[in-house]
Design an enzyme around this catalytic site. Structure first.
Site, PDB file in Angstrom:
ATOM      1  N   ASP A  44       0.852  -1.202   0.000  1.00 47.19           N
ATOM      2  CA  ASP A  44       0.000   0.000   0.000  1.00 47.19           C
ATOM      3  C   ASP A  44       0.883   1.246   0.000  1.00 47.19           C
ATOM      4  O   ASP A  44       0.387   2.368  -0.101  1.00 47.19           O
ATOM      5  CB  ASP A  44      -0.996  -0.013   1.168  1.00 47.19           C
ATOM      6  CG  ASP A  44      -0.325   0.044   2.530  1.00 47.19           C
ATOM      7  OD1 ASP A  44       0.911  -0.108   2.604  1.00 47.19           O
ATOM      8  OD2 ASP A  44      -1.052   0.236   3.531  1.00 47.19           O
ATOM      9  N   SER A  45       2.209   1.035   0.047  1.00 42.43           N
ATOM     10  CA  SER A  45       3.153   2.141  -0.158  1.00 42.43           C
ATOM     11  C   SER A  45       3.020   2.699  -1.568  1.00 42.43           C
ATOM     12  O   SER A  45       3.627   3.716  -1.891  1.00 42.43           O
ATOM     13  CB  SER A  45       4.591   1.674   0.092  1.00 42.43           C
ATOM     14  OG  SER A  45       4.872   0.493  -0.634  1.00 42.43           O
ATOM     15  N   ASP A  83      -1.172  -6.239  -0.617  1.00 42.83           N
ATOM     16  CA  ASP A  83      -1.297  -5.577   0.689  1.00 42.83           C
ATOM     17  C   ASP A  83      -2.738  -5.101   0.882  1.00 42.83           C
ATOM     18  O   ASP A  83      -3.335  -4.509  -0.024  1.00 42.83           O
ATOM     19  CB  ASP A  83      -0.347  -4.360   0.687  1.00 42.83           C
ATOM     20  CG  ASP A  83       0.232  -4.076   2.051  1.00 42.83           C
ATOM     21  OD1 ASP A  83      -0.077  -4.799   3.002  1.00 42.83           O
ATOM     22  OD2 ASP A  83       1.022  -3.105   2.136  1.00 42.83           O
ATOM     23  N   LYS A 113      -1.201  -9.478   2.730  1.00 49.25           N
ATOM     24  CA  LYS A 113      -0.503  -8.986   3.920  1.00 49.25           C
ATOM     25  C   LYS A 113      -1.377  -7.947   4.575  1.00 49.25           C
ATOM     26  O   LYS A 113      -2.072  -7.191   3.885  1.00 49.25           O
ATOM     27  CB  LYS A 113       0.845  -8.356   3.543  1.00 49.25           C
ATOM     28  CG  LYS A 113       1.550  -7.715   4.736  1.00 49.25           C
ATOM     29  CD  LYS A 113       2.926  -7.186   4.387  1.00 49.25           C
ATOM     30  CE  LYS A 113       2.954  -5.770   3.855  1.00 49.25           C
ATOM     31  NZ  LYS A 113       2.292  -4.749   4.712  1.00 49.25           N
ATOM     32  N   GLU A 115      -1.478  -5.230   8.315  1.00 51.95           N
ATOM     33  CA  GLU A 115      -0.706  -4.697   9.440  1.00 51.95           C
ATOM     34  C   GLU A 115      -1.393  -5.005  10.765  1.00 51.95           C
ATOM     35  O   GLU A 115      -2.614  -4.877  10.878  1.00 51.95           O
ATOM     36  CB  GLU A 115      -0.561  -3.172   9.289  1.00 51.95           C
ATOM     37  CG  GLU A 115       0.201  -2.779   8.040  1.00 51.95           C
ATOM     38  CD  GLU A 115       0.393  -1.266   7.909  1.00 51.95           C
ATOM     39  OE1 GLU A 115       0.041  -0.511   8.853  1.00 51.95           O
ATOM     40  OE2 GLU A 115       0.891  -0.840   6.862  1.00 51.95           O
ATOM     41  N   GLU A 180       8.881  -4.314  10.847  1.00 49.80           N
ATOM     42  CA  GLU A 180       9.296  -2.977  10.399  1.00 49.80           C
ATOM     43  C   GLU A 180       9.612  -2.080  11.590  1.00 49.80           C
ATOM     44  O   GLU A 180       8.885  -2.071  12.590  1.00 49.80           O
ATOM     45  CB  GLU A 180       8.173  -2.345   9.549  1.00 49.80           C
ATOM     46  CG  GLU A 180       8.532  -0.926   9.106  1.00 49.80           C
ATOM     47  CD  GLU A 180       7.651  -0.350   8.010  1.00 49.80           C
ATOM     48  OE1 GLU A 180       6.724  -1.034   7.555  1.00 49.80           O
ATOM     49  OE2 GLU A 180       7.907   0.803   7.617  1.00 49.80           O
TER      50      GLU A 180
HETATM   51  O1  KIV Z   1       3.520  -1.203   1.768  1.00 53.70           O
HETATM   52  C1  KIV Z   1       4.706  -1.568   1.836  1.00 53.70           C
HETATM   53  O2  KIV Z   1       5.532  -1.271   0.976  1.00 53.70           O
HETATM   54  C2  KIV Z   1       5.102  -2.357   2.971  1.00 53.70           C
HETATM   55  C3  KIV Z   1       6.567  -2.628   3.120  1.00 53.70           C
HETATM   56  C4  KIV Z   1       7.219  -1.472   3.764  1.00 53.70           C
HETATM   57  C5  KIV Z   1       6.820  -3.878   3.857  1.00 53.70           C
HETATM   58  O3  KIV Z   1       4.297  -2.732   3.767  1.00 53.70           O
END
Ligand code: KIV
Length: 263
Positions: A44-45, A83, A113, A115, A180
């Site tokens: 989600d970055s 994500d 994934k 959080e 992280e």
């Molecule tokens: O969204 C992302 O890029 C991440 C990484 C920093 C692991 O969660």
């Protein structure tokens, strides 16, 4: 043979380090895949690195699906992990299950994934055949609650909390854990106490694997990189030189020349 979650576990069992990188589009996914990167995270970055948002908080499920589909089309060997964006899984178990299902069905990812230590959600997804990668420590979707991007687990009690969260997620069936923004010692303790691979970012050298955001690694980011980022190329500079040369050649009447024109 495409990489599976079992292959990532085997890396840890053999004591072999591996890497994961983020990608958000087809050409990058193709290059990473051909370079033999075993795991690609559609993070989600994408929000603060590609879409111009200030944080990852505004990223929507539809945006994630759009980028995940593009990456899945370019990755034939690498394991693609989608994500889960902010509020696609936090409000209810049902939301989490439905949206994780969309990530596989519509996004073409092989795993998701999210959080935080969502134990019940992890169990529910694993029960339904959806592999889960956990993400603990500094969790950027909680930037407002943390009061900024702050390293976690600095005191004994908080470190203990992270270890318990990691053990809980591994027990619930997560196949890997992103760690992280935490002290190296805490990441090492977690890595030694769970049998699934830990993938560190700002968590020191003891993790089983490392992940970086691709735009940070390639020098395409306009923000000051965090301490843990190592820039392996300066593509920002390469692009600037290429486009200014193009502009200069067109304005000087040098391009297009005979070689690049039809007769
Ligand atoms: O969204 C992302 O890029 C991440 C990484 C920093 C692991 O969660």
């Amino acid at each position: 043979m495409p990489v599976t979650i079992r292959d990532l576990r085997a890396f840890k069992d053999r004591g072999e380090r591996f890497v994961m990188l983020t990608a958000y589009d087809y050409p990058t996914a193709r290059i990473l895949d051909q370079a033999g990167i075993p795991a690609i995270l559609v993070g989600d970055s994408v929000g603060d690195n590609i879409l111009g948002y200030p944080t990852t908080v505004p990223v929507t499920m539809d945006e994630m699906l759009h980028h995940t589909r593009a990456v899945a089309r370019g990755a034939h060997q690498a394991l693609v992990i989608g994500d889960m964006p902010f509020m696609s899984y936090q409000a209810s178990l049902e939301d989490g299950i439905r949206n994780a299902g969309r990530m596989l069905k519509e996004g073409g990812a092989s795993a998701v994934k999210f959080e935080g230590p969502f134990i019940e959600l992890t169990e529910a997804l694993v029960d339904r055949g959806i592999p889960v990668m956990g993400h603990l420590g500094l969790t950027p979707q909680s930037v407002h609650a943390m009061g900024g991007y702050r390293v976690q687990g600095r005191d004994e009690q908080d470190a203990q909390r992270l270890v318990l969260e990691a053990e809980g997620m591994a027990k619930a069936g997560a196949f890997a854990l992103v760690l992280e923004g935490m002290p190296s010692e805490v990441a090492r303790t977690i890595t030694e106490s769970v049998d699934v691979p830990t993938i560190g970012i700002g968590a020191g050298p003891s993790c089983d694997a490392q992940v970086l955001v691709i735009t940070d690694l390639l020098g395409l980011s306009d923000r000051k990189p965090p301490k843990f980022v190592k820039r392996y190329a300066d593509l920002g500079d390469v692009i600037t030189k290429a486009v200014t040369r193009f502009r200069d050649e067109v304005t000087a009447g040098v391009f297009p020349d005979q070689e690049h024109s039809y007769r």
